[in-house]
Scaffold this motif. Structure first.
Motif, PDB file in Angstrom:
ATOM      1  N   CYS A 204       0.856  -1.181   0.000  1.00 45.20           N
ATOM      2  CA  CYS A 204       0.000   0.000   0.000  1.00 45.20           C
ATOM      3  C   CYS A 204       0.898   1.238   0.000  1.00 45.20           C
TER       4      CYS A 204
ATOM      5  N   ARG B 232       3.681  -1.020  -7.562  1.00 48.02           N
ATOM      6  CA  ARG B 232       2.950   0.080  -6.934  1.00 48.02           C
ATOM      7  C   ARG B 232       3.483   0.351  -5.533  1.00 48.02           C
TER       8      ARG B 232
ATOM      9  N   LYS C  25      -0.045   9.388   0.927  1.00 51.94           N
ATOM     10  CA  LYS C  25      -1.152   8.491   1.232  1.00 51.94           C
ATOM     11  C   LYS C  25      -2.397   9.250   1.683  1.00 51.94           C
TER      12      LYS C  25
ATOM     13  N   HIS D  61      -8.592  -3.221  -2.386  1.00 50.77           N
ATOM     14  CA  HIS D  61      -9.396  -2.177  -1.747  1.00 50.77           C
ATOM     15  C   HIS D  61     -10.887  -2.490  -1.854  1.00 50.77           C
TER      16      HIS D  61
ATOM     17  N   GLU E   1      -2.503  -5.455  -3.537  1.00 53.23           N
ATOM     18  CA  GLU E   1      -1.525  -5.067  -2.514  1.00 53.23           C
ATOM     19  C   GLU E   1      -0.871  -6.313  -1.917  1.00 53.23           C
TER      20      GLU E   1
ATOM     21  N   ASP F 158      -2.965  -0.488   5.445  1.00 58.78           N
ATOM     22  CA  ASP F 158      -3.681  -1.572   4.756  1.00 58.78           C
ATOM     23  C   ASP F 158      -3.059  -2.963   4.917  1.00 58.78           C
TER      24      ASP F 158
ATOM     25  N   GLN G 278      -5.316  -6.241   4.537  1.00 59.66           N
ATOM     26  CA  GLN G 278      -5.793  -6.709   3.225  1.00 59.66           C
ATOM     27  C   GLN G 278      -4.659  -7.182   2.306  1.00 59.66           C
TER      28      GLN G 278
HETATM   29 MN    MN Z   1      -4.027   0.687   0.184  1.00 59.77          MN
END
Ligand code: MN
Ligand code: PEP
Length: 317
Positions: free
Chosen positions: A81, A105, A110, A251, A277, A288, A291
Motif C-alpha cells: 500500500c 505500486r 497516502k 481495496h 496489494e 492496509d 488486506q
Molecule cells: Mn491501500
C-alpha cells in the motif's frame, strides 16, 4: 481527428456516430476498409471530446514504461500500500516480480482517513520506489493527491494514480491531463460508471489519452467487506469506452481470503489487469496490512491468472 471503429461495429452504430458528428456541426469522412472502418472528423474536435462518443473506437493500448495495458495486454500491478523503507520495498518488489507482476505500486503520498495515521514518505518514498522499479525491471505507479505534488511525482513515476477520493478533483484531473504520464484513474467510492467515464474525459480533453480506469469497489450496506466490488463495471465500461479497465480486489474487498477469487473473476469478466496489494509482513505494514496478500499467495494467484489469460486470449507483457 480519426476515429478507428471496432471491427464488428454495426451499420446502425456507425450511422449513430455520423449523425452525432453532424449534430455537433462537424464534418465527417467515412472510409470502410476490409479490416477496419475509419471516420475522419473535420472541425473543432474539442466538441467531440466532451462527448462519451468513445463508445465505438477500438480498444486503446496504454504504455506504462515498456508495459502495454489494454487491447489484449494485461497489467499486473502489485506492491505494498505504502512505500515504508528501501529494504522492505526491495524485498516485496523482488518477490512480486518473480511471481509475474509487471508494474510496481507503492504510495508515497497516502490519503488516510485519520490525519494521525502514517501519511507516506513523500519524495523520499518516490526515490525508493523509483530505485526498486529500476532494480527489478518494473515501471512504477504511485498516487498523486494534489496538483502541487504533480511535478515531483512525475519526476519519479512512470504512471500517476488518481485515487478514489480524488476521482472528482477536477483541477487535479485537468493537471494530470496536461502531463505526458499515463494515469491510473480509480473509481470514486460513490461514483457511478458514468461519473468515472466523465472524470476520464477531463484528462483526455487536456490531451493526455493515456488513461487506465480501475474498479475498486463502491460503498454499500454490506459491512463484511470493505467495499462492494462492482464486477459488472468491467463489461459496462468496455461497452461504452475504448479505455482499458483493471480491477483492484484489495481495496474492493479488504480481505485476503476474497482477493484471489475476485482477481480471477476480474480476468474472466474481461479486465485488462489487476491491482493487488502485497506485503511480506502484513502485521507490521504501516497501512492496509490486513488486506495485503503474502508474496506466496500472490504467486499462487499469478499462476491462476496466467492460465486464465490463455483462456481469454490475453497476454501479460
Ligand atoms: Mn491501500
Ligand atoms: C491505493 O491504491 O493505495 C488507494 C488508496 O486506493 P483507493 O484510492 O482505491 O482507496
Amino acid at each position: 481527428m480519426i476515429i478507428v471503429l471496432r471491427p464488428h461495429s454495426t451499420p446502425a452504430q456507425i450511422d449513430h456516430i455520423l449523425e452525432r458528428i453532424q449534430e455537433l456541426g462537424l464534418r465527417s469522412h467515412l472510409s470502410r476498409g476490409e479490416l477496419r472502418t475509419i471516420i475522419g472528423v473535420i472541425g473543432d474536435e474539442s466538441k467531440l471530446q466532451a462527448e462519451p462518443l468513445s463508445a465505438l473506437p477500438e480498444d486503446s493500448v496504454v504504455k506504462v514504461g515498456s508495459v502495454r495495458v489494454g487491447g489484449g495486454f494485461m497489467a499486473m500491478v502489485a506492491g505494498p500500500c505504502a512505500v515504508e523503507s528501501a529494504e522492505v520495498l526491495d524485498g516485496i518488489a523482488g518477490e512480486v516480480k518473480a511471481a509475474g507482476a509487471n508494474i510496481l505500486r507503492g504510495g508515497a503520498f497516502k490519503p488516510r482517513t485519520s490525519p494521525y495515521s502514517f501519511q507516506g514518505l513523500g519524495e523520499e518514498g518516490l526515490k525508493i520506489l523509483r530505485d526498486a522499479g529500476d532494480k527489478h525491471g518494473m515501471p512504477v505507479v504511485t498516487e498523486v493527491m494534489d496538483p502541487r505534488q504533480l511535478d515531483v511525482v512525475s519526476r519519479y513515476a512512470d504512471m500517476v494514480q488518481v485515487g478514489a477520493r480524488n476521482m472528482q478533483n477536477f483541477d487535479l484531473l485537468r493537471e494530470v491531463g496536461q502531463t505526458d504520464r499515463p494515469v491510473l484513474l480509480k473509481r470514486g467510492m460513490s461514483a457511478t460508471v458514468r461519473d468515472l467515464l466523465m472524470s476520464a474525459e477531463y484528462i483526455l480533453a487536456e490531451g493526455n489519452h493515456q488513461v487506465v480506469l480501475c474498479e475498486r469497489g463502491v460503498r454499500s450496506f454490506e459491512d463484511s467487506t470493505r467495499n462492494m466490488l462492482d464486477m459488472s463495471a468491467v463489461p459496462n465500461v468496455k461497452g461504452q469506452s475504448h479505455l482499458p479497465i483493471i480491477v483492484d480486489p484489495s481495496h474492493a474487498t479488504g480481505r485476503p481470503d476474497l482477493i484471489p477469487a475476485m482477481a480471477r473473476a476480474a480476468v474472466a469478466a474481461g479486465a485488462d489487469g489487476v491491482h493487488v496489494e502485497v506485503h511480506n509482513c502484513p502485521e507490521k505494514a504501516l497501512s492496509d496490512g490486513p488486506q495485503a496478500l503474502l508474496p506466496a499467495q500472490f504467486s499462487g494467484l499469478m499462476e491462476d491468472i496466467r492460465r486464465l489469460a490463455e483462456v481469454v486470449g490475453k497476454t501479460i507483457s
